[in-house]
Scaffold this motif. Structure first.
Motif, PDB file in Angstrom:
ATOM      1  N   GLU A  53     -31.546  40.178  90.229  1.00 41.23           N
ATOM      2  CA  GLU A  53     -32.296  40.910  89.198  1.00 41.23           C
ATOM      3  C   GLU A  53     -32.218  40.276  87.711  1.00 41.23           C
ATOM      4  OE1 GLU A  53     -30.539  44.800  88.749  1.00 41.23           O
ATOM      5  OE2 GLU A  53     -30.916  45.324  90.792  1.00 41.23           O
ATOM      6  N   GLY A  54     -31.498  38.912  87.652  1.00 43.60           N
ATOM      7  CA  GLY A  54     -31.690  38.387  86.584  1.00 43.60           C
ATOM      8  C   GLY A  54     -30.558  38.693  85.681  1.00 43.60           C
ATOM      9  N   ARG A  55     -29.593  39.454  86.188  1.00 44.93           N
ATOM     10  CA  ARG A  55     -28.671  40.148  85.294  1.00 44.93           C
ATOM     11  C   ARG A  55     -27.155  39.407  85.049  1.00 44.93           C
ATOM     12  NH1 ARG A  55     -29.963  45.046  83.589  1.00 44.93           N
ATOM     13  NH2 ARG A  55     -31.836  46.166  84.667  1.00 44.93           N
ATOM     14  N   ILE A  56     -27.121  38.461  85.855  1.00 47.63           N
ATOM     15  CA  ILE A  56     -25.800  37.280  85.635  1.00 47.63           C
ATOM     16  C   ILE A  56     -26.632  35.936  85.928  1.00 47.63           C
ATOM     17  CG2 ILE A  56     -24.299  38.942  86.356  1.00 47.63           C
ATOM     18  CD1 ILE A  56     -23.814  37.350  89.049  1.00 47.63           C
ATOM     19  N   ARG A  57     -25.875  35.091  85.437  1.00 46.09           N
ATOM     20  CA  ARG A  57     -26.025  33.559  85.633  1.00 46.09           C
ATOM     21  C   ARG A  57     -26.393  33.312  87.298  1.00 46.09           C
ATOM     22  NH1 ARG A  57     -22.179  29.978  82.395  1.00 46.09           N
ATOM     23  NH2 ARG A  57     -22.635  28.706  84.180  1.00 46.09           N
ATOM     24  N   GLY A  58     -27.520  32.596  87.249  1.00 43.17           N
ATOM     25  CA  GLY A  58     -28.159  31.987  88.547  1.00 43.17           C
ATOM     26  C   GLY A  58     -27.262  31.083  89.240  1.00 43.17           C
ATOM     27  N   ASP A  59     -26.197  30.417  88.594  1.00 48.50           N
ATOM     28  CA  ASP A  59     -25.512  29.455  89.413  1.00 48.50           C
ATOM     29  C   ASP A  59     -23.894  30.117  89.776  1.00 48.50           C
ATOM     30  OD1 ASP A  59     -24.205  29.952  86.832  1.00 48.50           O
ATOM     31  OD2 ASP A  59     -23.953  27.688  86.237  1.00 48.50           O
ATOM     32  N   VAL A  60     -24.148  31.391  89.688  1.00 50.45           N
ATOM     33  CA  VAL A  60     -22.757  32.268  90.171  1.00 50.45           C
ATOM     34  C   VAL A  60     -22.677  32.321  91.725  1.00 50.45           C
ATOM     35  CG1 VAL A  60     -21.452  34.194  90.081  1.00 50.45           C
ATOM     36  CG2 VAL A  60     -22.608  33.356  87.958  1.00 50.45           C
ATOM     37  N   ASP A  61     -21.398  31.930  92.163  1.00 48.05           N
ATOM     38  CA  ASP A  61     -21.136  32.011  93.369  1.00 48.05           C
ATOM     39  C   ASP A  61     -19.992  32.933  93.819  1.00 48.05           C
ATOM     40  OD1 ASP A  61     -19.051  31.222  95.858  1.00 48.05           O
ATOM     41  OD2 ASP A  61     -21.040  30.035  96.228  1.00 48.05           O
TER      42      ASP A  61
END
Length: 208
Positions: free
Chosen positions: A155-163
């Protein structure tokens, strides 16, 4: 000569008295678990089993019929905490934007950690004898977290590089913090800071 009542045929449905006894036993077990969770939170896992039985309104023999050892009771409580935490992930995801659901779930994770710290001594004993069984229960937590993290990224609500594994490691680090009266309040602030970092730079991050 008295005539003995004939036994119920195999496979026959339980009588009303049998159903009542089963319902009573189930209620007793549920009450014992509820009271134990509250008393362990108050006093730690070494809280008196006799006191648990007394507060639940049953005899100590009833407690031991359901939970032959303290570790049996702790295992049930641990599974209860994990199941509640995983159920909360689905509930929050259905009610909130993905980042809010993740933030709320991480705060609930603090409560799970608090319960786990209180049961640490007995959990260590259980791990020695039933490690794989407890591991199967624990594996549900990373799965629940992964779904929340992936939904928030999508949803673009947190960073895209989060694991999700990195998030879980950060959350689990709270467990090793020294115990103190303000431990839970400090832990909740740390979770808020972690969530701020996850939102930073995300295109649709919501505030709070």
């Amino acid at each position: 000569m008295a005539v003995e009542p004939s036994a119920a045929p195999p496979g026959a449905p339980p009588s009303s008295s049998e159903r009542r006894l089963r319902a009573d036993a189930r209620r007793n077990r549920e009450k014992l678990v509820e009271v134990a969770a509250a008393l362990f939170a108050e006093q730690g896992v070494d809280a008196s089993l006799e006191e648990i039985a007394r507060r639940a309104g049953v005899g100590i023999g009833t407690l031991y019929r359901h939970f032959p050892t303290r570790e049996h009771l702790v295992e049930v409580l641990y599974r209860r905490e994990v199941e509640a935490l995983c159920a909360a992930a689905e509930e929050l995801a259905a009610r909130h934007p993905a980042d809010v659901a993740l933030a709320e779930w991480m705060q609930r994770f603090v409560g799970y950690i608090a319960a786990k710290r209180g049961m640490a001594k007995s959990l260590r004993i259980l791990l020695e004898s039933h490690g794989e069984r407890l591991a199967d229960t624990y594996r549900k937590i990373p799965v629940a977290l992964q779904r929340l993290v992936e939904a928030a990224v999508a949803e673009g609500r947190i960073r895209g590089d989060v694991d999700h594994a990195d998030v879980l490691q950060a959350l689990s680090g709270i467990y090793s913090a020294p115990d103190s009266p303000e431990w839970q309040a400090r832990s909740r602030r740390l979770v808020g800071l972690l969530m701020d970092g996850l939102r930073h730079g995300a295109p649709k991050a919501a505030g709070g």
